[in-house]
Design a protein around this motif. Structure first.
Motif, PDB file in Angstrom:
ATOM      1  N   THR A 222       9.546  19.895  -0.771  1.00 22.59           N
ATOM      2  CA  THR A 222       8.398  18.687  -0.415  1.00 22.59           C
ATOM      3  C   THR A 222       7.330  19.577  -1.251  1.00 22.59           C
ATOM      4  OG1 THR A 222       9.340  18.560   1.544  1.00 22.59           O
ATOM      5  CG2 THR A 222       7.232  17.693   1.345  1.00 22.59           C
ATOM      6  N   PRO A 223       6.772  18.892  -2.324  1.00 13.83           N
ATOM      7  CA  PRO A 223       5.612  19.254  -2.866  1.00 13.83           C
ATOM      8  C   PRO A 223       4.403  19.052  -2.208  1.00 13.83           C
ATOM      9  CG  PRO A 223       6.891  18.015  -4.478  1.00 13.83           C
ATOM     10  CD  PRO A 223       7.647  17.822  -3.001  1.00 13.83           C
ATOM     11  N   SER A 224       3.256  19.797  -2.299  1.00  8.28           N
ATOM     12  CA  SER A 224       2.050  19.679  -1.541  1.00  8.28           C
ATOM     13  C   SER A 224       1.426  18.209  -1.900  1.00  8.28           C
ATOM     14  CB  SER A 224       0.970  20.959  -1.832  1.00  8.28           C
ATOM     15  OG  SER A 224       1.474  21.935  -1.681  1.00  8.28           O
ATOM     16  N   PRO A 225       1.147  17.425  -1.173  1.00  7.39           N
ATOM     17  CA  PRO A 225       0.700  16.256  -1.264  1.00  7.39           C
ATOM     18  C   PRO A 225      -0.609  15.887  -2.149  1.00  7.39           C
ATOM     19  CG  PRO A 225       1.108  16.294   0.973  1.00  7.39           C
ATOM     20  CD  PRO A 225       1.222  17.850   0.718  1.00  7.39           C
ATOM     21  N   VAL A 226      -0.543  15.217  -3.129  1.00  9.98           N
ATOM     22  CA  VAL A 226      -1.870  15.042  -3.919  1.00  9.98           C
ATOM     23  C   VAL A 226      -2.371  13.388  -3.912  1.00  9.98           C
ATOM     24  CG1 VAL A 226      -1.349  17.003  -5.605  1.00  9.98           C
ATOM     25  CG2 VAL A 226      -0.493  14.601  -5.930  1.00  9.98           C
ATOM     26  N   ALA A 227      -3.466  13.245  -4.568  1.00 12.28           N
ATOM     27  CA  ALA A 227      -4.065  11.957  -4.167  1.00 12.28           C
ATOM     28  C   ALA A 227      -3.071  10.881  -5.155  1.00 12.28           C
ATOM     29  CB  ALA A 227      -5.536  11.899  -4.615  1.00 12.28           C
ATOM     30  N   GLY A 228      -2.926   9.750  -4.946  1.00  9.68           N
ATOM     31  CA  GLY A 228      -2.275   8.687  -5.709  1.00  9.68           C
ATOM     32  C   GLY A 228      -3.097   8.470  -6.874  1.00  9.68           C
ATOM     33  N   VAL A 229      -2.608   7.524  -7.757  1.00 11.63           N
ATOM     34  CA  VAL A 229      -3.273   7.133  -9.256  1.00 11.63           C
ATOM     35  C   VAL A 229      -3.933   5.995  -8.757  1.00 11.63           C
ATOM     36  CG1 VAL A 229      -2.858   5.997 -11.324  1.00 11.63           C
ATOM     37  CG2 VAL A 229      -1.419   8.128 -10.453  1.00 11.63           C
ATOM     38  N   PRO A 230      -5.442   5.681  -8.963  1.00 13.66           N
ATOM     39  CA  PRO A 230      -6.182   4.729  -8.672  1.00 13.66           C
ATOM     40  C   PRO A 230      -5.470   3.246  -9.095  1.00 13.66           C
ATOM     41  CG  PRO A 230      -7.556   6.402  -9.698  1.00 13.66           C
ATOM     42  CD  PRO A 230      -6.012   6.673  -9.796  1.00 13.66           C
ATOM     43  N   LEU A 231      -5.899   2.310  -8.405  1.00 10.61           N
ATOM     44  CA  LEU A 231      -5.179   0.970  -8.643  1.00 10.61           C
ATOM     45  C   LEU A 231      -5.869   0.520  -9.965  1.00 10.61           C
ATOM     46  CD1 LEU A 231      -3.526  -1.372  -7.596  1.00 10.61           C
ATOM     47  CD2 LEU A 231      -5.565  -2.328  -6.509  1.00 10.61           C
ATOM     48  N   SER A 232      -7.081   1.156 -10.326  1.00  8.15           N
ATOM     49  CA  SER A 232      -7.681   0.475 -11.667  1.00  8.15           C
ATOM     50  C   SER A 232      -6.896   0.719 -12.688  1.00  8.15           C
ATOM     51  CB  SER A 232      -9.193   1.186 -11.360  1.00  8.15           C
ATOM     52  OG  SER A 232      -9.060   2.471 -11.488  1.00  8.15           O
ATOM     53  N   VAL A 278       4.547  -2.029  -5.578  1.00  3.26           N
ATOM     54  CA  VAL A 278       5.148  -1.839  -4.164  1.00  3.26           C
ATOM     55  C   VAL A 278       5.855  -0.530  -4.185  1.00  3.26           C
ATOM     56  CG1 VAL A 278       5.281  -4.303  -3.554  1.00  3.26           C
ATOM     57  CG2 VAL A 278       7.055  -3.183  -4.865  1.00  3.26           C
ATOM     58  N   PRO A 279       6.148   0.129  -3.007  1.00  2.83           N
ATOM     59  CA  PRO A 279       6.856   1.629  -2.987  1.00  2.83           C
ATOM     60  C   PRO A 279       8.065   1.644  -3.555  1.00  2.83           C
ATOM     61  CG  PRO A 279       5.563   1.150  -1.064  1.00  2.83           C
ATOM     62  CD  PRO A 279       5.243  -0.132  -1.703  1.00  2.83           C
ATOM     63  N   SER A 280       8.982   0.524  -3.320  1.00  7.33           N
ATOM     64  CA  SER A 280      10.356   0.497  -3.708  1.00  7.33           C
ATOM     65  C   SER A 280      10.458  -0.134  -5.171  1.00  7.33           C
ATOM     66  CB  SER A 280      11.147  -0.227  -2.683  1.00  7.33           C
ATOM     67  OG  SER A 280      10.993   0.504  -1.478  1.00  7.33           O
ATOM     68  N   ALA A 281       9.626  -0.226  -5.813  1.00  6.12           N
ATOM     69  CA  ALA A 281       9.775  -0.957  -7.025  1.00  6.12           C
ATOM     70  C   ALA A 281      10.653  -0.394  -8.078  1.00  6.12           C
ATOM     71  CB  ALA A 281       8.335  -1.190  -7.597  1.00  6.12           C
ATOM     72  N   PRO A 282      10.955   1.073  -7.852  1.00 10.65           N
ATOM     73  CA  PRO A 282      11.769   1.803  -8.826  1.00 10.65           C
ATOM     74  C   PRO A 282      13.246   1.183  -8.972  1.00 10.65           C
ATOM     75  CG  PRO A 282      10.129   3.436  -8.205  1.00 10.65           C
ATOM     76  CD  PRO A 282       9.974   2.258  -7.399  1.00 10.65           C
ATOM     77  N   GLU A 392      -7.948  -3.979  -2.774  1.00 10.75           N
ATOM     78  CA  GLU A 392      -7.556  -2.701  -3.217  1.00 10.75           C
ATOM     79  C   GLU A 392      -7.189  -1.695  -2.103  1.00 10.75           C
ATOM     80  OE1 GLU A 392      -9.030   1.072  -6.050  1.00 10.75           O
ATOM     81  OE2 GLU A 392     -10.340  -0.558  -5.387  1.00 10.75           O
ATOM     82  N   LYS A 393      -7.803  -1.636  -1.058  1.00 13.83           N
ATOM     83  CA  LYS A 393      -7.542  -0.828  -0.165  1.00 13.83           C
ATOM     84  C   LYS A 393      -6.232  -1.230   0.541  1.00 13.83           C
ATOM     85  CE  LYS A 393      -9.283   1.417   4.201  1.00 13.83           C
ATOM     86  NZ  LYS A 393     -10.311   1.571   5.083  1.00 13.83           N
ATOM     87  N   ILE A 394      -5.908  -2.330   0.658  1.00 17.52           N
ATOM     88  CA  ILE A 394      -4.677  -2.979   1.431  1.00 17.52           C
ATOM     89  C   ILE A 394      -3.417  -2.476   0.664  1.00 17.52           C
ATOM     90  CG2 ILE A 394      -3.442  -5.042   2.134  1.00 17.52           C
ATOM     91  CD1 ILE A 394      -6.127  -5.968   2.909  1.00 17.52           C
ATOM     92  N   ILE A 395      -3.563  -2.844  -0.615  1.00 19.11           N
ATOM     93  CA  ILE A 395      -2.521  -2.687  -1.622  1.00 19.11           C
ATOM     94  C   ILE A 395      -2.368  -1.092  -1.693  1.00 19.11           C
ATOM     95  CG2 ILE A 395      -1.794  -2.665  -3.954  1.00 19.11           C
ATOM     96  CD1 ILE A 395      -4.037  -5.231  -4.321  1.00 19.11           C
ATOM     97  N   MET A 396      -3.132  -0.236  -1.628  1.00 16.31           N
ATOM     98  CA  MET A 396      -2.831   1.217  -1.783  1.00 16.31           C
ATOM     99  C   MET A 396      -2.558   1.792  -0.342  1.00 16.31           C
ATOM    100  SD  MET A 396      -3.195   1.613  -4.869  1.00 16.31           S
ATOM    101  CE  MET A 396      -2.826   3.218  -5.002  1.00 16.31           C
ATOM    102  N   ASN A 397      -2.859   1.292   0.524  1.00 17.15           N
ATOM    103  CA  ASN A 397      -2.435   1.659   1.918  1.00 17.15           C
ATOM    104  C   ASN A 397      -0.741   1.790   2.049  1.00 17.15           C
ATOM    105  OD1 ASN A 397      -4.771   2.282   3.167  1.00 17.15           O
ATOM    106  ND2 ASN A 397      -4.974   0.343   4.093  1.00 17.15           N
ATOM    107  N   GLN A 398      -0.187   0.849   0.965  1.00 22.28           N
ATOM    108  CA  GLN A 398       1.333   0.927   1.394  1.00 22.28           C
ATOM    109  C   GLN A 398       1.906   2.262   0.830  1.00 22.28           C
ATOM    110  OE1 GLN A 398       3.413  -2.743  -0.868  1.00 22.28           O
ATOM    111  NE2 GLN A 398       1.281  -2.243  -1.983  1.00 22.28           N
ATOM    112  N   PHE A 399       1.058   3.025   0.257  1.00 25.75           N
ATOM    113  CA  PHE A 399       1.683   4.202  -0.272  1.00 25.75           C
ATOM    114  C   PHE A 399       1.314   5.426   0.516  1.00 25.75           C
ATOM    115  CE2 PHE A 399       1.325   1.311  -3.822  1.00 25.75           C
ATOM    116  CZ  PHE A 399       2.860   1.063  -4.443  1.00 25.75           C
ATOM    117  N   LEU A 400       0.482   5.205   1.650  1.00 21.21           N
ATOM    118  CA  LEU A 400       0.305   6.188   2.335  1.00 21.21           C
ATOM    119  C   LEU A 400       1.188   6.567   3.230  1.00 21.21           C
ATOM    120  CD1 LEU A 400      -3.623   5.238   3.166  1.00 21.21           C
ATOM    121  CD2 LEU A 400      -2.610   6.841   1.408  1.00 21.21           C
TER     122      LEU A 400
END
Length: 400
Positions: A222-232, A278-282, A392-400
């Motif tokens: 379990t890698p140490s959590p890091v910030a996600g890539v910005p939506l921009s 979306v989180p399960s896109a892969p 933006e905040k709503i979209i990125m909250n999916q990945f929190l």
């Protein structure tokens, strides 16, 4: 190969030797056998490649389906030494008779058995699955680590993936998609997190590195959590994907563009709700922009305010496109939970959260805000900016 048997059955590991003269004396007096097939192997002590044992040309060992590179041998030797330095009893190149597989490194930790597979050359999905299932079926947890030479970085947070790299994806509840990589040249671990595909071959991801000596074994799980890539960053890459469709489109892209044309739509003037991460896109190999646009063409485009659809209507539309081979799914061997249905559910949930749909009982949805279709590039740029600023905040909250 770094391990062999002497004629008397004693195991000899090159990880235990630093003196070339001592090994040279062994080579003059001894014959060595492969631990797997029992055939004679040659001890090579060259100056350019790492010291190793090698099968003869006529050998037919079941474990010799891939020729080991110096990069691979150096990597697994360093990983073995790293585990030993951590006080873990590890064994280099253990042949596990119960599953008839040779692990690069095998070890026990916290009353569980593990096998490290350090992969530095492309293998098929079938071989990957067979080895994974062989370990799991015998109570061994496989830890697949991608060789740094197979990580294709094409931007700060942008990577090129094919089917091979996707095999190494793992999913953790707290940090989402992640992938461990090791580079023996720099003696460092590389961890990719928050992986989100933007096309069939491009992935955006957060990246962090850690020197081998400073990395704990727990971080490998379990890698140490890091910030996600910005939506921009993702939206910027999405625009580049759209542009690429017009440069050298493949057959699938040509068919996609042709359908848009016949329905009097322009790829560059689509609603901003299409192509959302979306989180399960892969789990869907087809680019997010394309499968969400197909869903728009088949169902969402025709819905007026107050009209209702069911979740099953949406699934059926996706399955029909899959049947026509317009949507391709992806299997991710190391992720036991989740599939393409999860990606569809997440997209519907996102449309609910941004007030495009309203969730009703019985897995039904009511259209609350029909999709806005821009009529010019200026309108599209304006609509997209307004959309991302607001959601933006709503979209990125999916990945929190």
């Amino acid at each position: 190969m770094l391990v062999a048997y002497r004629k008397d059955g004693e195991k000899i590991s090159l990880a235990d030797y630093r003196n070339r003269d001592e090994l040279d004396q062994f080579r003059k007096k001894e014959e060595f056998q492969c631990p797997v097939c029992g055939e004679l192997v040659i001890l090579k002590l060259g100056s350019k490649r790492i010291w190793h044992f090698s099968h003869r040309k006529e050998a037919n060992c079941p474990e010799s389906y891939e020729r080991e590179s110096s990069y691979h041998m150096m990597g697994k030797l360093q990983l073995f030494q790293w585990l030993k330095q951590k006080g873990i009893e590890a064994e280099l190149e253990r042949y596990i008779t119960s599953c008839k597989q040779r692990a690069d490194i095998a070890f026990d930790w916290k009353h569980k058995r593990y096998a490290i597979e350090f992969q530095c050359s492309s293998i098929s999905t079938e071989i990957f699955n067979k080895r994974t299932q062989g370990y799991v079926g015998n109570g061994i947890t496989p830890i697949w680590i991608l060789g740094g030479n197979q990580l294709k970085r094409i931007g700060v947070n942008l990577f090129s993936f094919n089917h091979f790299q996707y095999l190494f994806l793992r999913k953790e509840e707290d940090i989402g998609w992640n992938m461990p990589v090791y580079c023996p040249d720099t003696r460092s671990f590389i961890f990719l997190q928050h992986l989100i595909p933007v096309s069939s071959k491009k992935v955006v991801a957060s990246i962090s590195t850690s020197q081998r000596s400073q990395t704990n074994l727990a971080v490998l799980f379990t890698p140490s959590p890091v910030a996600g890539v910005p939506l921009s960053k993702m939206s910027h890459e999405l625009q580049k994907v759209k542009t690429s469709f017009f440069i050298q489109p493949n057959l699938a892209q040509k068919l996609f563009l042709n359908e848009l044309y016949t329905k009097k739509l322009n790829l560059l003037l689509l609603p901003p709700e299409l192509g959302l991460p979306v989180p399960s896109a892969p789990f869907i190999e087809t680019p997010t922009l394309v499968w969400q646009t197909y869903l728009y063409l088949d169902i969402l485009r025709y819905m007026r305010e107050g009209e209702i659809i069911s979740e099953q209507n949406v699934y059926n539309a996706i399955l029909l496109r899959k049947h026509r081979k317009q949507i391709t799914l992806r299997t991710i061997p190391l992720c036991s939970g989740g599939d393409f249905y999860a990606a569809i559910k997440e997209y519907l949930a996102l449309l609910v959260n941004i007030s495009t749909l309203e969730k009703l009982s019985g897995n039904r949805f009511k259209m609350m805000r029909p999709f806005y279709l821009p009529k010019s590039v200026e309108q599209q740029v304006w609509a997209e900016k307004q959309f991302y600023d607001k959601f933006e905040k709503i979209i990125m909250n999916q990945f929190l």
